[in-house]
Design an enzyme around this catalytic site. Sequence first.
Site, short mmCIF file in Angstrom:
data_model
loop_
_atom_site.label_atom_id
_atom_site.label_comp_id
_atom_site.label_asym_id
_atom_site.label_seq_id
_atom_site.Cartn_x
_atom_site.Cartn_y
_atom_site.Cartn_z
N LYS A 24 0.86 -1.18 0.00
CA LYS A 24 0.00 0.00 0.00
C LYS A 24 0.89 1.23 0.00
O LYS A 24 1.72 1.42 0.89
CB LYS A 24 -0.90 -0.01 1.24
CG LYS A 24 -1.74 1.26 1.36
CD LYS A 24 -2.73 1.18 2.49
CE LYS A 24 -3.49 2.49 2.62
NZ LYS A 24 -4.48 2.47 3.70
N LYS B 190 -2.25 -1.51 -3.83
CA LYS B 190 -3.10 -0.32 -3.77
C LYS B 190 -2.27 0.93 -3.86
O LYS B 190 -1.28 1.02 -3.14
CB LYS B 190 -3.86 -0.36 -2.44
CG LYS B 190 -4.69 0.86 -2.16
CD LYS B 190 -5.31 0.72 -0.81
CE LYS B 190 -5.99 2.05 -0.49
NZ LYS B 190 -6.29 2.18 0.89
#
Length: 337
Positions: free
Chosen positions: A207, A260
């Site tokens: 992330k 992400k």
Amino acid sequence: MSDVSNTPAPLGAFPRVRPRRLRSSDAMRRLVRETRLDASQFILPLFVRHGSGIRTPIGSMPGTFQTSVDECVLDAERALEAGIGGVLLFGLPDTKDASGSSGWHDHGPVQDAVRAIKAVCPTLLVITDVCMCEYTDHGHCGLLTPSGDVDNDATLELLCREAVSHAAAGADIIAPSDMMDGRVGAIRDALDAAGYSGVPIMSYAAKYASAFYGPFREAAESTPSFGDRRSYQMDPANGSEALREVRLDLAEGADILMVKPAGAYLDIIQAVKRETGVPLCAYQVSGEFAMIKAAAERGWIDGERVMMESLLAIVRAGADMVITYFALDAAAVLQRR
Ligand code: PBG
């Protein structure tokens, strides 16, 4: 996943070889298509708060809402009807404090929503986002030290409590998004100890500290009151580090990995899928959604086609599933075809 690099060289050359032959009609193109989308690959994020009859539009994300639990159940029913893979719940608590204690409250909005959704839609997969940033008054993803750093090890204990309370409410999958070191292992141990050894962990493994999260922070009311998240989320410049993060999370017991954001990180998606072969999720985040929506509203792009192309590209890169605010719209397009 299509493997572009292993495509064999053509046997021969033009004029015998004409790639256009296989693009001559819709039927022909469908026959040779390498990547297909299915509604079961999409996961719809939902933002839930206490109260009833609440459906507040999120300005920067047209078509998405903050809802109360009763309205959230209606969205879940729509998702089930559309054949979508699951929903991902984010909570908007009534009160916030320094330790984010409302995050593990048995009757927090997420816990109540999980129970309400499972009561009406028992077959719909309900995934819960585990993080402190929606519940802390300072908006960071963990406890702060006196000097204002995020205290990794002290935060793990709080994440474990939150994860166990989600599982106790009936969550099907726990998805930690905080990026503390060691949190997958800590949450795995806590779930196992509490009797939830069968509940999988979907780890936000790679992330990035991304500017594409802007609209989400309005939706989740989770903007940090000072500083940014760069001391815990990854540097967008780093690719090899993503593989290291992923290996660590697998060693700690992650069942599903996540990259992400998605659209600007297709290389990471492809690398993680090739490297691990593990079920891989990609999160098409709020900024990706908002940019497509905004350009479409101005008539600058064909919103529907760009939506489908963006999702196709994420799956082509190697994602098995996509968290996307387009989930219902994209499912409707697939249904129509
Ligand atoms: C919580 C969290 C964020 C997102 C998902 N979980 C925000 C952040 O890390 O700042 C972003 C999702 C999106 O932008 O759609 N930590």
